[in-house]
Design a protein around this motif. Structure first.
Motif, short mmCIF file in Angstrom:
data_model
loop_
_atom_site.label_atom_id
_atom_site.label_comp_id
_atom_site.label_asym_id
_atom_site.label_seq_id
_atom_site.Cartn_x
_atom_site.Cartn_y
_atom_site.Cartn_z
N ASN A 93 18.28 -25.49 -21.58
CA ASN A 93 18.60 -26.82 -22.13
C ASN A 93 20.09 -27.10 -22.16
N TRP A 94 20.89 -26.20 -21.56
CA TRP A 94 22.33 -26.43 -21.47
C TRP A 94 22.66 -27.05 -20.11
N VAL A 95 23.48 -28.07 -20.15
CA VAL A 95 23.80 -28.80 -18.94
C VAL A 95 25.30 -29.10 -18.90
N LYS A 96 25.85 -29.05 -17.71
CA LYS A 96 27.26 -29.41 -17.51
C LYS A 96 27.32 -30.68 -16.67
N LEU A 97 27.97 -31.69 -17.22
CA LEU A 97 28.15 -32.97 -16.52
C LEU A 97 29.52 -33.01 -15.87
N ARG A 98 29.60 -33.71 -14.76
CA ARG A 98 30.87 -33.87 -14.04
C ARG A 98 31.14 -35.34 -13.77
N CYS A 99 32.37 -35.75 -14.04
CA CYS A 99 32.79 -37.13 -13.78
C CYS A 99 33.69 -37.13 -12.54
N SER A 100 33.35 -37.97 -11.58
CA SER A 100 34.16 -38.06 -10.36
C SER A 100 34.58 -39.50 -10.13
N SER A 101 35.76 -39.66 -9.54
CA SER A 101 36.29 -41.00 -9.29
C SER A 101 37.35 -40.90 -8.20
N ARG A 102 37.54 -42.00 -7.48
CA ARG A 102 38.56 -42.08 -6.44
C ARG A 102 39.66 -42.99 -6.94
N ALA A 103 40.90 -42.50 -6.94
CA ALA A 103 42.01 -43.28 -7.48
C ALA A 103 43.33 -42.79 -6.91
N ASN A 104 44.33 -43.66 -6.92
CA ASN A 104 45.68 -43.30 -6.49
C ASN A 104 46.68 -44.08 -7.37
N PRO A 105 47.47 -43.41 -8.20
CA PRO A 105 47.51 -41.95 -8.37
C PRO A 105 46.21 -41.41 -8.94
#
Length: 407
Positions: A279-291
């Motif tokens: 029941n343990w989960v790791k979430l990841r946030c991804s995004s494209r940006a400059n800077p």
């Protein structure tokens, strides 16, 4: 009498030879303060010119009058190019081109109007062995003058010049900028072909520079989108060589690459499961940006609204019931939030419930299609029945015959 004429002819030839030798005495090296002591013509031309082997070259050139003598417009004026050497006495062999000759050592042609003091010259079929200093001279009857103070250094190269890419405009997202690709054009009679890996490919233009040389350019306007960030703009230049002969390579080319880079806020922000155990989960946030994104923030959706639960690109949690999370990405330009990700507890672990929702959506659409087909069939059947009834009503009915009943 005949002997006298031969003597006078020989004397005249010797006088002319001495005059020529005195005029070219300074050809091997221009002494300091040449302009102050020189009384011959002066030319305005590039001090050195780069040329491509196998191609042609335009030498922009104009000259001034001799300080003590002027050109007689009633007499034919010839333009002469001399290749310098250390042996002044070999002057007759130094001449590589004379506009009054039908055949010359080098493929050169004065295309300027000498009567207007224009000595612009085209040098064709250039080879590496042509690298040297060249001096210009004019002949007008018995008058001859050398531009000993203004040698033109010719440098022949075997590889083409790389084109130049410039971008003008404010390099920010959604702004329109102009991409310009330019290439040296030593010979406008045979300019290079230019192409950009942008669509559509623009038309070629040629510009005359202040020094009389030429530059070939193409331009393209683009609107900056974040998808262009990191995009490699490539400009290719192809110079015609060898006069298009089929048995030799017809072109020499070179390329230049320019990588676009500009500022924009986070785009394509998303939240996903990177790993899960029980029941343990790791979430990841991804995004494209400059800077690049400087702050990631995690939120949990509750009945009272969004609740901030953490910061960082990754967020680890223990799931006990169906929950919804999303993340926000921020940099110096702006911010963007991701769509929600719904988590639910399954027998095999944690799964994002938005996948189940998508699957149910596909099933419901199939049901809707079946209903539509059934209704269509029913309507068609009804229409057929109505048509059959209408035909039956319009057709004449047979006359009834009364028969007596038997006893």
């Amino acid at each position: 009498m005949e002997g006298y004429n031969r003597v006078m002819a020989a004397l005249s030839e010797n006088v002319l030879t001495v005059s020529v030798l005195l005029s070219v005495f300074l050809l091997p090296g221009v002494q300091t303060g040449c302009q102050s002591t020189h009384k011959g013509i002066n030319i305005t031309a590039p001090k050195h010119v780069d040329a491509l082997s196998g191609s042609c070259l335009l030498i922009p050139c104009s000259f001034t009058d001799h300080k003590e003598m002027t050109v007689d417009g009633r007499m034919k004026t010839s333009g002469i190019w001399i290749r310098s050497t250390v042996w002044v006495a070999s002057y007759p062999r130094l001449v590589v081109y004379n506009s009054s000759w039908s055949k010359n050592k080098y493929e050169m042609q004065v295309i300027g109007n000498l009567s207007e003091k224009n000595c612009t010259t085209v040098f064709s079929n250039i080879r590496p062995s042509h690298t040297d200093r060249y001096f210009f001279s004019i002949e007008n009857g018995l008058f001859r003058s050398f531009a000993v103070c203004d040698p033109v250094l010719l440098i022949i190269r075997d590889s083409a010049w790389r084109p130049r890419i410039e971008i003008s405009g404010d390099m920010k997202e959604k702004n329109s900028v102009t991409v310009t690709c330019s290439a040296l054009t030593p010979c406008p009679q045979s300019p290079p072909g230019l192409t950009l890996n942008l669509q559509p490919n623009p038309h070629r233009q040629m510009e005359r520079n202040k020094d009389g040389t030429f530059t070939t350019t193409i331009q393209q306007n683009i609107t900056l989108s974040y998808r262009y960030d990191g995009y490699n703009i490539i400009c290719s230049a192809r110079y015609p060589v060898n006069a298009g002969k089929h048995n030799k390579k017809p072109y020499k080319g070179a390329k230049t690459k320019f990588t676009l880079s500009f500022s924009y806020g986070p785009k394509e922000t998303s939240a996903s499961i990177s790993s899960s155990v029980a029941n343990w989960v790791k979430l990841r946030c991804s995004s494209r940006a400059n800077p690049p994104v400087s702050i990631f923030t995690w939120f949990k959706k509750t009945s009272n609204g969004a609740l901030k639960v953490g910061e960082g690109e990754n967020y680890e949690l223990h799931v006990t019931e169906e929950e919804a999370y999303y993340c926000a990405a921020m940099n110096d330009v702006g911010s963007q939030t991701s769509p929600e990700i719904h988590l639910t507890v399954k027998e095999k672990g944690i799964e994002p419930t938005h996948k189940v929702v998508e699957r149910k959506g596909a099933e419901s659409s199939q049901i809707q299609i079946s209903v539509v087909v059934a209704v269509s069939i029913f309507i068609v059947v009804c229409l057929l029945k109505i048509i059959m009834w209408f035909v039956k009503v319009k057709s004449p009915t047979p006359t009834q015959v009364n028969t007596p009943l038997s006893d």
